[in-house]
Scaffold this motif. Structure first.
Motif, PDB file in Angstrom:
ATOM      1  N   THR A 110      57.275  11.629   9.636  1.00  0.00           N
ATOM      2  CA  THR A 110      57.711  12.809   8.882  1.00  0.00           C
ATOM      3  C   THR A 110      59.126  13.241   9.257  1.00  0.00           C
ATOM      4  O   THR A 110      59.620  14.227   8.727  1.00  0.00           O
ATOM      5  N   PHE A 132      58.950  17.560   5.244  1.00  0.00           N
ATOM      6  CA  PHE A 132      58.137  18.610   4.636  1.00  0.00           C
ATOM      7  C   PHE A 132      58.807  19.951   4.865  1.00  0.00           C
ATOM      8  O   PHE A 132      59.740  20.073   5.672  1.00  0.00           O
ATOM      9  N   PHE A 143      57.038  23.067   5.458  1.00  0.00           N
ATOM     10  CA  PHE A 143      56.116  24.086   5.945  1.00  0.00           C
ATOM     11  C   PHE A 143      56.303  24.264   7.453  1.00  0.00           C
ATOM     12  O   PHE A 143      56.079  23.326   8.238  1.00  0.00           O
ATOM     13  N   ASP A 174      52.208  23.026  14.211  1.00  0.00           N
ATOM     14  CA  ASP A 174      50.991  22.291  14.570  1.00  0.00           C
ATOM     15  C   ASP A 174      51.328  20.983  15.289  1.00  0.00           C
ATOM     16  O   ASP A 174      50.703  20.629  16.295  1.00  0.00           O
ATOM     17  N   LYS A 175      52.323  20.260  14.774  1.00  0.00           N
ATOM     18  CA  LYS A 175      52.686  18.992  15.396  1.00  0.00           C
ATOM     19  C   LYS A 175      53.232  19.203  16.802  1.00  0.00           C
ATOM     20  O   LYS A 175      52.946  18.423  17.717  1.00  0.00           O
ATOM     21  N   GLU A 217      54.516  26.014   9.484  1.00  0.00           N
ATOM     22  CA  GLU A 217      53.246  25.924  10.197  1.00  0.00           C
ATOM     23  C   GLU A 217      52.886  24.480  10.514  1.00  0.00           C
ATOM     24  O   GLU A 217      52.307  24.191  11.570  1.00  0.00           O
ATOM     25  N   GLN A 218      53.234  23.566   9.615  1.00  0.00           N
ATOM     26  CA  GLN A 218      52.959  22.152   9.871  1.00  0.00           C
ATOM     27  C   GLN A 218      53.791  21.648  11.046  1.00  0.00           C
ATOM     28  O   GLN A 218      53.304  20.878  11.888  1.00  0.00           O
TER      29      GLN A 218
END
Length: 327
Positions: free
Chosen positions: A254, A276, A278, A284-285, A280-281
């Motif tokens: 990504t 991406f 986002f 999270d990662k 929040e994504q």
């Protein structure tokens, strides 16, 4: 005077002297400008026409000598368009300038560049890219060894534990350990450190500590009376700053590396961004990889803009950064 006028009109395609006019126009070269603009896969290059035709019988040579400008594909701004890898084309263009192949020390795209050279029909460049690389005089630098760097990081090629090349296996059977494995299996204190490490691991086998900063630019509109709901525009791009090896470990496929494709794993960069949009994504990662947020900062500007109902709205533009750490 009449003869002079008719002669002067021939190069411009004017009337008079039908037979001689056709002969003169048929021998004229294609009407390409001396400075040409190329759009290669979305990347714009500006160069001289003599540069792109420097290798006879190549694809670019045929395009700019054997064809007319109106026969070539163009983008919306009139630039000549080529649907190829725009970032690798810079090495193609460098080669066309002086017919010399000069690549960065750490260049993992060699096979892809060779494929581009084949497409543009540059046989000498294809041959040079396919030839084995000759080591320079003296011992190889630390980053060319398949082992631990002096700074504790690794090169791009890693060997599984217990692997040895054929000539080293014979020496190992006689009691001589592989230099690569010996280098990779020793810690700074001289003891055994276990298996080979990944670029994001420390010498004791744990994940390496470090910082990663992600940022984004956003804007939103608020009515002058602050009664209406804010209209927030989506995040256009999330940038990534930090050590290359850590960024690749956390974000993997990504991560968009197109703005800095040749960065070695032990170096730092501020030109990566995510595929991406986002936040929040991204959080999270980073959390899954053991990072936690340690700081956040934001700056912004405000401006007034007239809306359709004759009122003035506030447009806020801000840039926010989040700093994550793994200890």
């Amino acid at each position: 005077m009449a003869l002079a006028d008719s002669t002067r009109g021939l190069p411009n395609g004017g009337g008079g002297g039908g037979g001689s006019g056709l002969s003169s126009s048929s021998t004229e070269p294609p009407l390409f400008p001396d400075i040409v603009e190329l759009n290669v896969g979305g990347q714009v290059y500006v160069t001289r026409r003599c540069t792109v035709v420097s290798v006879p019988d190549s694809l670019l040579w045929r395009m700019f000598t054997q064809q007319q400008p109106q026969e070539l594909a163009r983008d919306s701004k009139g630039r000549f368009f080529l649907d190829r890898d725009g970032f690798l084309f810079r090495y193609i263009l460098d080669y066309l300038r002086d017919l010399q192949l000069v690549l960065p020390d750490y260049f993992p795209e060699r096979s892809r560049l060779q494929r581009e050279a084949e497409y543009f029909e540059l046989p000498e460049l294809v041959r040079r890219l396919g030839a084995p690389q000759q080591p320079g005089p003296g011992p190889p630098p630390p980053h060319s060894r398949r082992g631990v760097h002096k700074e504790g990081s690794l090169g791009d090629e890693l060997l599984p534990l217990g692997y040895a090349e054929p000539e080293q296996q014979e020496g190992a059977s006689a009691g001589a350990p592989s230099p690569t494995l010996e280098l990779a299996s020793r810690s700074p204190s001289g003891g055994a450190a276990g298996p080979l490490l990944t670029p994001s691991q420390s010498l004791d086998g744990s994940r390496r500590s470090g910082y990663i900063t992600i940022g984004y630019r956003g804007s939103y509109t608020i009515g002058r009376d602050a009664q209406a709901d804010a209209k927030f525009r989506r995040v256009a791009r999330i940038t990534v700053c930090g050590k290359t090896s850590l960024a690749k470990e956390v974000f993997g496929d990504t991560l968009n590396e197109s703005r800095d494709p040749d960065r070695p794993p032990e170096r730092y960069t501020s030109r990566y961004y995510l595929k991406f949009n986002f936040l929040e994504q991204a959080f999270d990662k980073l959390s899954e990889s053991g990072f936690h947020m340690v700081a956040c900062s934001s700056t912004g500007t405000c401006a007034f803009a007239s809306s359709t109902d004759q009122s003035e709205d506030k447009i806020w533009t801000s840039y926010t950064e989040y700093v994550f750490c793994r200890e």
